[in-house]
Design an enzyme around this catalytic site. Sequence first.
Site, PDB file in Angstrom:
ATOM      1  N   TYR A 149       0.842  -1.202   0.000  1.00 27.76           N
ATOM      2  CA  TYR A 149       0.000   0.000   0.000  1.00 27.76           C
ATOM      3  C   TYR A 149       0.877   1.252   0.000  1.00 27.76           C
ATOM      4  CZ  TYR A 149      -3.761   3.170   1.521  1.00 27.76           C
ATOM      5  OH  TYR A 149      -4.685   4.199   1.620  1.00 27.76           O
ATOM      6  N   ASP A 150       1.796   1.300   0.962  1.00 24.24           N
ATOM      7  CA  ASP A 150       2.601   2.515   1.141  1.00 24.24           C
ATOM      8  C   ASP A 150       3.437   2.811  -0.104  1.00 24.24           C
ATOM      9  OD1 ASP A 150       1.609   1.928   3.624  1.00 24.24           O
ATOM     10  OD2 ASP A 150       3.506   2.090   4.697  1.00 24.24           O
ATOM     11  N   ARG A 190     -11.108  -1.330   9.467  1.00 26.61           N
ATOM     12  CA  ARG A 190     -10.420  -0.175  10.041  1.00 26.61           C
ATOM     13  C   ARG A 190     -10.999   0.119  11.425  1.00 26.61           C
ATOM     14  NH1 ARG A 190     -10.191   3.618   4.757  1.00 26.61           N
ATOM     15  NH2 ARG A 190     -11.883   2.262   4.112  1.00 26.61           N
ATOM     16  N   VAL A 191     -10.253   0.906  12.181  1.00 30.08           N
ATOM     17  CA  VAL A 191     -10.509   0.944  13.614  1.00 30.08           C
ATOM     18  C   VAL A 191     -11.897   1.494  13.975  1.00 30.08           C
ATOM     19  CG1 VAL A 191      -9.336   3.183  14.038  1.00 30.08           C
ATOM     20  CG2 VAL A 191      -9.453   1.464  15.842  1.00 30.08           C
ATOM     21  N   ASN A 194     -14.605  -1.027  13.092  1.00 26.44           N
ATOM     22  CA  ASN A 194     -14.463  -2.187  13.994  1.00 26.44           C
ATOM     23  C   ASN A 194     -15.033  -1.892  15.378  1.00 26.44           C
ATOM     24  OD1 ASN A 194     -13.187  -3.837  12.187  1.00 26.44           O
ATOM     25  ND2 ASN A 194     -11.323  -4.116  13.384  1.00 26.44           N
ATOM     26  N   ASP A 210      -0.697  -1.600  23.076  1.00 25.83           N
ATOM     27  CA  ASP A 210      -1.157  -1.030  24.356  1.00 25.83           C
ATOM     28  C   ASP A 210      -2.196   0.065  24.136  1.00 25.83           C
ATOM     29  OD1 ASP A 210       0.364   1.008  23.321  1.00 25.83           O
ATOM     30  OD2 ASP A 210       1.876   1.023  24.918  1.00 25.83           O
ATOM     31  N   ARG A 215      -3.772   8.380  16.240  1.00 32.66           N
ATOM     32  CA  ARG A 215      -4.236   8.712  14.899  1.00 32.66           C
ATOM     33  C   ARG A 215      -5.023  10.016  15.012  1.00 32.66           C
ATOM     34  NH1 ARG A 215      -1.331   4.993  14.158  1.00 32.66           N
ATOM     35  NH2 ARG A 215      -1.531   3.235  12.707  1.00 32.66           N
TER      36      ARG A 215
HETATM   37  P1  NAD Z   1     -12.636   1.741   0.110  1.00 36.21           P
HETATM   38  O1  NAD Z   1     -11.948   0.427   0.195  1.00 36.21           O
HETATM   39  O2  NAD Z   1     -13.955   1.896   0.767  1.00 36.21           O
HETATM   40  O3  NAD Z   1     -12.801   2.175  -1.406  1.00 36.21           O
HETATM   41  C1  NAD Z   1     -11.912   1.817  -2.421  1.00 36.21           C
HETATM   42  C2  NAD Z   1     -12.719   1.498  -3.656  1.00 36.21           C
HETATM   43  O4  NAD Z   1     -11.837   1.171  -4.745  1.00 36.21           O
HETATM   44  C3  NAD Z   1     -13.615   0.269  -3.474  1.00 36.21           C
HETATM   45  O5  NAD Z   1     -14.919   0.533  -3.956  1.00 36.21           O
HETATM   46  C4  NAD Z   1     -12.944  -0.828  -4.312  1.00 36.21           C
HETATM   47  O6  NAD Z   1     -13.845  -1.798  -4.786  1.00 36.21           O
HETATM   48  C5  NAD Z   1     -12.312   0.012  -5.406  1.00 36.21           C
HETATM   49  N1  NAD Z   1     -11.165  -0.647  -6.049  1.00 36.21           N
HETATM   50  C6  NAD Z   1     -10.116  -1.242  -5.457  1.00 36.21           C
HETATM   51  N2  NAD Z   1      -9.250  -1.713  -6.389  1.00 36.21           N
HETATM   52  C7  NAD Z   1      -9.789  -1.375  -7.593  1.00 36.21           C
HETATM   53  C8  NAD Z   1      -9.396  -1.578  -8.941  1.00 36.21           C
HETATM   54  N3  NAD Z   1      -8.249  -2.212  -9.236  1.00 36.21           N
HETATM   55  N4  NAD Z   1     -10.186  -1.126  -9.933  1.00 36.21           N
HETATM   56  C9  NAD Z   1     -11.356  -0.487  -9.657  1.00 36.21           C
HETATM   57  N5  NAD Z   1     -11.784  -0.261  -8.406  1.00 36.21           N
HETATM   58  C10 NAD Z   1     -11.011  -0.700  -7.390  1.00 36.21           C
HETATM   59  O7  NAD Z   1     -11.606   2.832   0.685  1.00 36.21           O
HETATM   60  P2  NAD Z   1     -11.783   4.390   0.920  1.00 36.21           P
HETATM   61  O8  NAD Z   1     -11.523   4.666   2.355  1.00 36.21           O
HETATM   62  O9  NAD Z   1     -13.006   4.903   0.293  1.00 36.21           O
HETATM   63  O10 NAD Z   1     -10.510   4.940   0.131  1.00 36.21           O
HETATM   64  C11 NAD Z   1     -10.625   5.563  -1.134  1.00 36.21           C
HETATM   65  C12 NAD Z   1      -9.244   6.092  -1.541  1.00 36.21           C
HETATM   66  O11 NAD Z   1      -8.784   7.044  -0.590  1.00 36.21           O
HETATM   67  C13 NAD Z   1      -8.186   4.990  -1.619  1.00 36.21           C
HETATM   68  O12 NAD Z   1      -7.361   5.220  -2.733  1.00 36.21           O
HETATM   69  C14 NAD Z   1      -7.415   5.178  -0.340  1.00 36.21           C
HETATM   70  O13 NAD Z   1      -6.074   4.761  -0.469  1.00 36.21           O
HETATM   71  C15 NAD Z   1      -7.507   6.681  -0.124  1.00 36.21           C
HETATM   72  N6  NAD Z   1      -7.350   6.995   1.297  1.00 36.21           N
HETATM   73  C16 NAD Z   1      -8.363   6.763   2.182  1.00 36.21           C
HETATM   74  C17 NAD Z   1      -8.157   7.034   3.523  1.00 36.21           C
HETATM   75  C18 NAD Z   1      -9.236   6.830   4.554  1.00 36.21           C
HETATM   76  O14 NAD Z   1      -8.961   7.015   5.724  1.00 36.21           O
HETATM   77  N7  NAD Z   1     -10.455   6.481   4.211  1.00 36.21           N
HETATM   78  C19 NAD Z   1      -6.922   7.517   3.975  1.00 36.21           C
HETATM   79  C20 NAD Z   1      -5.921   7.715   3.035  1.00 36.21           C
HETATM   80  C21 NAD Z   1      -6.138   7.474   1.698  1.00 36.21           C
HETATM   81  N1  UDP Z   2      -6.634  -0.871  15.520  1.00 42.36           N
HETATM   82  C1  UDP Z   2      -7.034  -1.453  16.732  1.00 42.36           C
HETATM   83  N2  UDP Z   2      -8.080  -2.333  16.690  1.00 42.36           N
HETATM   84  C2  UDP Z   2      -8.732  -2.665  15.552  1.00 42.36           C
HETATM   85  C3  UDP Z   2      -8.329  -2.058  14.335  1.00 42.36           C
HETATM   86  C4  UDP Z   2      -7.263  -1.176  14.369  1.00 42.36           C
HETATM   87  O1  UDP Z   2      -6.487  -1.175  17.793  1.00 42.36           O
HETATM   88  O2  UDP Z   2      -9.675  -3.476  15.611  1.00 42.36           O
HETATM   89  C5  UDP Z   2      -5.526   0.100  15.564  1.00 42.36           C
HETATM   90  C6  UDP Z   2      -4.412  -0.183  14.547  1.00 42.36           C
HETATM   91  O3  UDP Z   2      -3.445  -1.052  15.112  1.00 42.36           O
HETATM   92  C7  UDP Z   2      -3.856   1.217  14.297  1.00 42.36           C
HETATM   93  C8  UDP Z   2      -5.079   2.125  14.436  1.00 42.36           C
HETATM   94  O4  UDP Z   2      -6.048   1.370  15.163  1.00 42.36           O
HETATM   95  O5  UDP Z   2      -2.910   1.549  15.272  1.00 42.36           O
HETATM   96  C9  UDP Z   2      -5.669   2.559  13.116  1.00 42.36           C
HETATM   97  O6  UDP Z   2      -5.883   1.387  12.325  1.00 42.36           O
HETATM   98  P1  UDP Z   2      -6.614   1.413  10.921  1.00 42.36           P
HETATM   99  O7  UDP Z   2      -6.536   0.025  10.392  1.00 42.36           O
HETATM  100  O8  UDP Z   2      -7.945   2.046  11.056  1.00 42.36           O
HETATM  101  O9  UDP Z   2      -5.763   2.411  10.015  1.00 42.36           O
HETATM  102  P2  UDP Z   2      -4.196   2.682   9.796  1.00 42.36           P
HETATM  103  O10 UDP Z   2      -4.016   4.089  10.212  1.00 42.36           O
HETATM  104  O11 UDP Z   2      -3.380   1.753  10.649  1.00 42.36           O
HETATM  105  O12 UDP Z   2      -4.006   2.440   8.347  1.00 42.36           O
END
Ligand code: NAD
Ligand code: UDP
Length: 328
Positions: A149-150, A190-191, A194, A210, A215
């Site tokens: 991802y990163d 995600r947290v 969840n 802990d 975040r």
């Molecule tokens: P999400 O998983 O709900 O949405 C991602 C969408 O992309 C899904 O509908 C999935 O089916 C679609 N998808 C995945 N791979 C695909 C592909 N190869 N072709 C077509 N569609 C595809 O996640 P989200 O939270 O809505 O995130 C949306 C974007 O924002 C992502 O790119 C994510 O990296 C970025 N983002 C989100 C957050 C956050 O906290 N929500 C933080 C940082 C970055």
């Molecule tokens: N986390 C947690 N319990 C859960 C899910 C996540 O304690 O059931 C913690 C996770 O280890 C991280 C933070 O919550 O430190 C945020 O996690 P998330 O997966 O939402 O996003 P991230 O910022 O790690 O991509």
Amino acid sequence: MELKLPKKALVTGAAGFLGSHICRRLLAEGYEVTALDNLFTGTKDNILDLMDSKRFSFVLHDVTQPFWGRFDEIYNLACPASPIHYQHNPVETLKSSVLGIMNMLDLALKTKAKLLHTSTSEVYGDPLVHPQVESYWGNVNTIGVRSCYDEGKRCAETLLADYRREFGVDARMVRIFNTYGPNMHPKDGRVISNFIMQALANEDITLFGDGMQTRSFQYCDDLMDAMRRYMGLPRDVVDGFCARHGLGAPVINTGNPGEYTIRELAEETLRQIPESTSKIVYRPIPADDPKRRKPDITLAKELLGWEPKVPLKDGLAKTITYFKGLVK
Ligand code: NAD
Ligand code: UDP
């Protein structure tokens, strides 16, 4: 009389959490929206109500494959965003980021569309600078379980910067910090989703490590405001901003600077669901879990005249109401 046609937008990842919000926002502003998704983590339920609109169409498509159409604006969100999902199929995750942005940049190049890419605070990795500023290059493991991802997102940023420099594409990006709200998938992993789902089902609240890692949580509506303001800016304003700040490409953090430990989040969730009998339990911390995260949003404030308005307490309450509606 001149006939004014609606502006056309393409949204990738449109059936996901954030994609469904940007589609909704664009439709409300009069756009014609083409929504593209492969439904890997997204669901049509998120956009079902939009299907009635004549200005909305859905295309089942994978962004790793080229896509053609003429649009004024492209919003590139396709990529799984939850650690459990992006680690489930890591090679596909990388391809979605890297091939996905290449295909969208090619489309923007050929059609002269404006593009907004959703990058992430994960490009900072486990940051050694706090709060994180855009000029910080990050601390990222290239071969760990989060790297698909990163590093995919980092590579996408590089591609965007080079398509701008080499071919002049008008592309911009936001580094999004943990964003939450209605339309998150209840099993997203995600947290926030969840903790709320666990509390509503009277199951254990799983605190990893802990719970002292931090975040900063942004409510989805605040992010939508930032994205729309950003896309509304003329190119010369964005270019001037990059030159002033010595940025290789337009990139701004979008997040809420309120920083909370994950334990505080668990406690607040339980406070807002007082009927829950859930107890907090401790589970091992996942590999490479960042210890602290908080955006410096000085640049977003300057460029967009924007800052987030929704405090965690209020956003959490709205999100709980949404999830309660799902489990009824
Ligand atoms: P999400 O998983 O709900 O949405 C991602 C969408 O992309 C899904 O509908 C999935 O089916 C679609 N998808 C995945 N791979 C695909 C592909 N190869 N072709 C077509 N569609 C595809 O996640 P989200 O939270 O809505 O995130 C949306 C974007 O924002 C992502 O790119 C994510 O990296 C970025 N983002 C989100 C957050 C956050 O906290 N929500 C933080 C940082 C970055
Ligand atoms: N986390 C947690 N319990 C859960 C899910 C996540 O304690 O059931 C913690 C996770 O280890 C991280 C933070 O919550 O430190 C945020 O996690 P998330 O997966 O939402 O996003 P991230 O910022 O790690 O991509």
